[in-house]
Design a protein around this motif. Structure first.
Motif, mmCIF file in Angstrom:
data_model
loop_
_atom_site.group_PDB
_atom_site.id
_atom_site.type_symbol
_atom_site.label_atom_id
_atom_site.label_comp_id
_atom_site.label_asym_id
_atom_site.label_seq_id
_atom_site.Cartn_x
_atom_site.Cartn_y
_atom_site.Cartn_z
ATOM 1 N N ASN A 32 0.827 -1.204 0.000
ATOM 2 C CA ASN A 32 0.000 0.000 0.000
ATOM 3 C C ASN A 32 0.857 1.247 0.000
ATOM 4 O O ASN A 32 2.019 1.220 0.373
ATOM 5 N N LEU A 33 0.247 2.303 -0.452
ATOM 6 C CA LEU A 33 0.897 3.609 -0.556
ATOM 7 C C LEU A 33 -0.128 4.637 -0.103
ATOM 8 O O LEU A 33 -1.299 4.534 -0.447
ATOM 9 N N GLN A 34 0.293 5.595 0.698
ATOM 10 C CA GLN A 34 -0.613 6.644 1.160
ATOM 11 C C GLN A 34 -0.063 8.000 0.763
ATOM 12 O O GLN A 34 1.130 8.246 0.891
ATOM 13 N N ILE A 35 -0.957 8.873 0.319
ATOM 14 C CA ILE A 35 -0.581 10.247 -0.007
ATOM 15 C C ILE A 35 -1.496 11.172 0.785
ATOM 16 O O ILE A 35 -2.708 11.112 0.653
ATOM 17 N N VAL A 36 -0.885 12.028 1.609
ATOM 18 C CA VAL A 36 -1.632 12.995 2.414
ATOM 19 C C VAL A 36 -1.466 14.364 1.767
ATOM 20 O O VAL A 36 -0.357 14.759 1.424
ATOM 21 N N VAL A 37 -2.580 15.067 1.619
ATOM 22 C CA VAL A 37 -2.547 16.388 0.982
ATOM 23 C C VAL A 37 -3.241 17.397 1.896
ATOM 24 O O VAL A 37 -4.329 17.140 2.397
ATOM 25 N N LEU A 38 -2.585 18.525 2.123
ATOM 26 C CA LEU A 38 -3.166 19.650 2.848
ATOM 27 C C LEU A 38 -2.892 20.907 2.031
ATOM 28 O O LEU A 38 -1.743 21.210 1.732
ATOM 29 N N LEU A 39 -3.936 21.620 1.654
ATOM 30 C CA LEU A 39 -3.801 22.844 0.864
ATOM 31 C C LEU A 39 -4.329 24.030 1.657
ATOM 32 O O LEU A 39 -5.191 23.869 2.515
ATOM 33 N N THR A 40 -3.833 25.215 1.344
ATOM 34 C CA THR A 40 -4.276 26.415 2.050
ATOM 35 C C THR A 40 -5.442 27.113 1.352
ATOM 36 O O THR A 40 -5.942 28.115 1.852
ATOM 37 N N GLU A 41 -5.880 26.568 0.206
ATOM 38 C CA GLU A 41 -7.030 27.140 -0.482
ATOM 39 C C GLU A 41 -7.835 26.024 -1.131
ATOM 40 O O GLU A 41 -7.304 24.951 -1.414
ATOM 41 N N ASP A 42 -9.120 26.258 -1.350
ATOM 42 C CA ASP A 42 -9.956 25.281 -2.044
ATOM 43 C C ASP A 42 -9.381 25.048 -3.436
ATOM 44 O O ASP A 42 -9.004 26.011 -4.124
ATOM 45 N N ASN A 51 3.926 4.610 -14.935
ATOM 46 C CA ASN A 51 5.054 3.683 -15.011
ATOM 47 C C ASN A 51 6.208 4.360 -15.756
ATOM 48 O O ASN A 51 6.095 5.530 -16.161
ATOM 49 N N ASN A 52 7.308 3.628 -15.958
ATOM 50 C CA ASN A 52 8.491 4.194 -16.632
ATOM 51 C C ASN A 52 8.252 4.544 -18.095
ATOM 52 O O ASN A 52 9.035 5.284 -18.683
ATOM 53 N N GLY A 85 9.112 -2.251 -9.385
ATOM 54 C CA GLY A 85 9.886 -1.309 -10.179
ATOM 55 C C GLY A 85 9.618 0.126 -9.798
ATOM 56 O O GLY A 85 9.015 0.422 -8.772
ATOM 57 N N GLU A 86 10.086 1.036 -10.660
ATOM 58 C CA GLU A 86 9.946 2.471 -10.425
ATOM 59 C C GLU A 86 8.659 3.003 -11.047
ATOM 60 O O GLU A 86 8.293 2.621 -12.158
ATOM 61 N N TYR A 87 8.020 3.904 -10.314
ATOM 62 C CA TYR A 87 6.820 4.589 -10.770
ATOM 63 C C TYR A 87 6.952 6.054 -10.386
ATOM 64 O O TYR A 87 7.851 6.434 -9.628
ATOM 65 N N TYR A 88 6.057 6.864 -10.896
ATOM 66 C CA TYR A 88 6.060 8.296 -10.586
ATOM 67 C C TYR A 88 4.664 8.715 -10.151
ATOM 68 O O TYR A 88 3.682 8.364 -10.784
ATOM 69 N N THR A 99 5.951 16.077 -8.933
ATOM 70 C CA THR A 99 6.152 14.692 -9.352
ATOM 71 C C THR A 99 7.277 14.101 -8.535
ATOM 72 O O THR A 99 8.346 14.704 -8.407
ATOM 73 N N GLU A 100 7.024 12.909 -7.972
ATOM 74 C CA GLU A 100 8.018 12.210 -7.149
ATOM 75 C C GLU A 100 8.141 10.772 -7.613
ATOM 76 O O GLU A 100 7.142 10.139 -7.949
ATOM 77 N N LYS A 101 9.360 10.246 -7.586
ATOM 78 C CA LYS A 101 9.597 8.850 -7.930
ATOM 79 C C LYS A 101 9.282 7.982 -6.722
ATOM 80 O O LYS A 101 9.626 8.320 -5.594
ATOM 81 N N ILE A 102 8.593 6.846 -6.974
ATOM 82 C CA ILE A 102 8.317 5.864 -5.934
ATOM 83 C C ILE A 102 8.774 4.503 -6.443
ATOM 84 O O ILE A 102 8.909 4.299 -7.649
ATOM 85 N N ILE A 103 9.021 3.588 -5.519
ATOM 86 C CA ILE A 103 9.508 2.260 -5.890
ATOM 87 C C ILE A 103 8.609 1.210 -5.265
ATOM 88 O O ILE A 103 8.369 1.225 -4.051
ATOM 89 N N LYS A 104 8.098 0.285 -6.104
ATOM 90 C CA LYS A 104 7.309 -0.846 -5.607
ATOM 91 C C LYS A 104 8.231 -2.030 -5.467
ATOM 92 O O LYS A 104 8.945 -2.416 -6.385
ATOM 93 N N LEU A 105 8.249 -2.628 -4.264
ATOM 94 C CA LEU A 105 9.092 -3.807 -3.991
ATOM 95 C C LEU A 105 8.374 -5.076 -4.397
ATOM 96 O O LEU A 105 7.205 -5.178 -4.419
#
Length: 105
Positions: A32-42, A51-52, A85-88, A99-105
């Protein structure tokens, strides 16, 4: 699409997505992968995983209210079609993106 839980923790202080907080955990990940987002405006938010080859393998879009924590979860089972492998991950808000690189084991 594989089920995905997205949470990513990253302090953003540049012009990428100004005055926002984005956190992606864990990295590398397996189930699993979690992404938390907090913004200062709507703002509308779009989260995409590529994928690559630049092909979208998962995406999610929603409207986020200012100062509201949103935890996006992507549950990826070991037998899913998402290979090791590598994902973005690309998070887009108000025509600005990170954009950030992530790696699935």
């Amino acid at each position: 699409w594989p089920r995905i839980t997205l949470c990513y923790k990253l302090q953003i202080s540049s012009d990428t997505i100004k005055n926002s907080f984005i956190n992606i955990l864990p990295n590398p990940f397996s189930d699993n992968l979690q992404i938390v987002v907090l913004l200062t405006e709507d703002s509308p938010v779009s989260i995409e995983i590529y994928n690559n080859l630049g092909q979208a393998v998962c995406s999610k879009s929603y409207m986020q209210k200012a100062n509201e924590w949103i935890v996006n979860k992507f549950d990826i089972m070991n037998n899913s079609t998402l290979a090791r492998g590598e994902y973005y991950v690309r998070v887009t808000s108000n025509a600005k993106s990170l954009t950030e690189k992530i790696i699935k084991l």
